[in-house]
Enzyme design. Structure first.
Site, PDB file in Angstrom:
ATOM      1  CB  THR A 285      -8.668   1.799  -2.081  1.00 28.94           C
ATOM      2  OG1 THR A 285      -8.962   0.441  -1.803  1.00 28.94           O
ATOM      3  CG2 THR A 285      -7.371   2.179  -1.397  1.00 28.94           C
TER       4      THR A 285
ATOM      5  CG  HIS B 294     -11.422   3.984   2.389  1.00 29.23           C
ATOM      6  ND1 HIS B 294     -12.341   4.048   3.411  1.00 29.23           N
ATOM      7  CD2 HIS B 294     -11.651   2.810   1.765  1.00 29.23           C
ATOM      8  CE1 HIS B 294     -13.082   2.956   3.398  1.00 29.23           C
ATOM      9  NE2 HIS B 294     -12.688   2.190   2.402  1.00 29.23           N
TER      10      HIS B 294
HETATM   11 ZN   LIG Z   1      -9.058  -1.060  -6.052  1.00 29.87          ZN
END
Ligand SMILES: [Zn+2]
Ligand SMILES: [Zn+2]
Length: 346
Positions: free
Chosen positions: A44, A47
């Site tokens: 994440t 990203h």
């Molecule tokens: Zn995570």
């Protein structure tokens, strides 16, 4: 506590991040201030660093990002009774509402009002992080900070693997990133008869082997569905743990599953995936289970149990360590694909 701290900040809508000096967060009556001892990089965070479509849609700069961490409690809010200064903690990074139907029936991991630290509010790539006290998990003091930091993603692996029976069953783990290889170890520790690890990256397959996989399948070099049929006396595999999010790998996962099998899915494809619902789901009578987050706090109890007993050892999958200042190198390493868990030390 007042003063300033160093923090890695998503400072603008665009590529990268910046190390900045920012105020130490102030805590409310139900919160705790944690001095971060180790923090680990998640997909994440990549990203957010790269600023892809998902990040541009969800994240509002300027924001201290990062959500996986361990630390030591340095200040407690006036309503906090169960934590004291000096406690060693990890954190459940999903902050849930407590009032929706899901929360009220004990299914807070699917709370529709979830806010994630480091995504929707300030995170932990910093010297200090403020957290709701109820989100903190108290650790034994002998647990290494970098292992404690990885308990949050390990919880994803535990939740995925243990969302159905696993003892005595054959298990395929598709996608051998950090959560995949942790799922390999959890499946072995939970009594799986054989664990097959699938990926297209040699480095990651090697990590899966170190974490206990019985058999490695390089899906780029051999056709994985036929291979799995051969390995299981043409029965197909009992359990698939889908960690790749790759559309082709997902289709292969459904096809390699045995009649009456279970597929638990954590990987996130970036586009809709076509499935043969008749042949691969209905006629085979399988269970399909979507996994989000960790069960609060059953998954944390299980995760701590695996680590404290030594049934799961995360150390082989922690492959790189950097100072927070060297975040650019850390993210480059992460984006190369040739890493397990990468630790940043603030
Ligand atoms: Zn995570
Ligand atoms: Zn809720």
């Amino acid at each position: 506590m007042s003063g300033k701290m160093r923090a890695l900040v998503k400072h603008r809508a665009g590529y990268g991040a910046k190390l900045q000096v920012v105020p130490i967060p102030e805590i409310g009556p139900d919160e705790v201030l944690v001095k971060v001892t180790a923090t680990t990089i998640c997909g994440t965070d990549v990203h957010i660093y790269k600023w892809d479509d998902w990040a541009a849609e969800r994240v509002k700069p300027s924001l201290v990002f990062g959500h996986e961490f361990s630390g030591e409690v340095v200040q407690v809010g006036e309503n906090v009774k169960h934590l004291s200064i000096g406690d060693h903690v990890s954190a459940e990074t999903h902050i849930v509402c407590g009032n929706c139907p899901q929360c009220r029936r004990g299914e807070a991991h699917v709370c529709a009002n979830t806010k994630i630290i480091g995504v929707d509010q300030a995170g932990c790539f910093a010297e200090f992080a403020a957290m709701p006290a109820e989100n903190l998990w108290k650790n034994k003091k002998n647990l290494e900070p970098e292992v404690a930091s990885a308990m949050e993603p390990m919880g994803n692996a535990v939740h995925t693997a243990l969302s159905g029976p696993i003892a005595g069953k054959t298990v395929a783990v598709i996608g051998c990133g950090p959560i995949g290889v942790m799922a390999v170890a959890v499946a072995k520790a939970s009594g799986a008869s054989q664990v097959f690890a699938l990926d297209i990256n040699e480095y990651r397959l090697d990590l899966a082997k170190k974490m206990g996989a019985d058999y490695l399948i390089h899906s780029g070099k051999e056709e994985p569905v036929n291979k799995m049929a051969k390995l299981t006396d043409e029965q197909g595999v009992d359990v698939v743990l889908e960690m790749s999010g790759n559309p082709v790998a997902i289709q292969q996962g459904f096809t390699m599953l045995t009649y009456g099998g279970r597929i638990s899915m954590l990987g996130l494809p970036t586009r809709p995936v076509e499935l043969n619902v008749s042949d691969d789901i209905v006629f085979k009578g399988i269970q399909v289970h979507g996994i989000v987050g960790r069960r609060m706090y059953e998954t944390w109890q299980q995760t701590a149990g695996f680590l404290e007993s030594g049934q799961v050892d995360l150390r082989p999958m922690i492959t790189h360590r950097f100072a927070l200042e060297d975040y650019e190198k850390a993210f480059e390493q992460m984006m190369s694909g040739n890493s397990g868990k990468i630790v940043l030390y603030p």
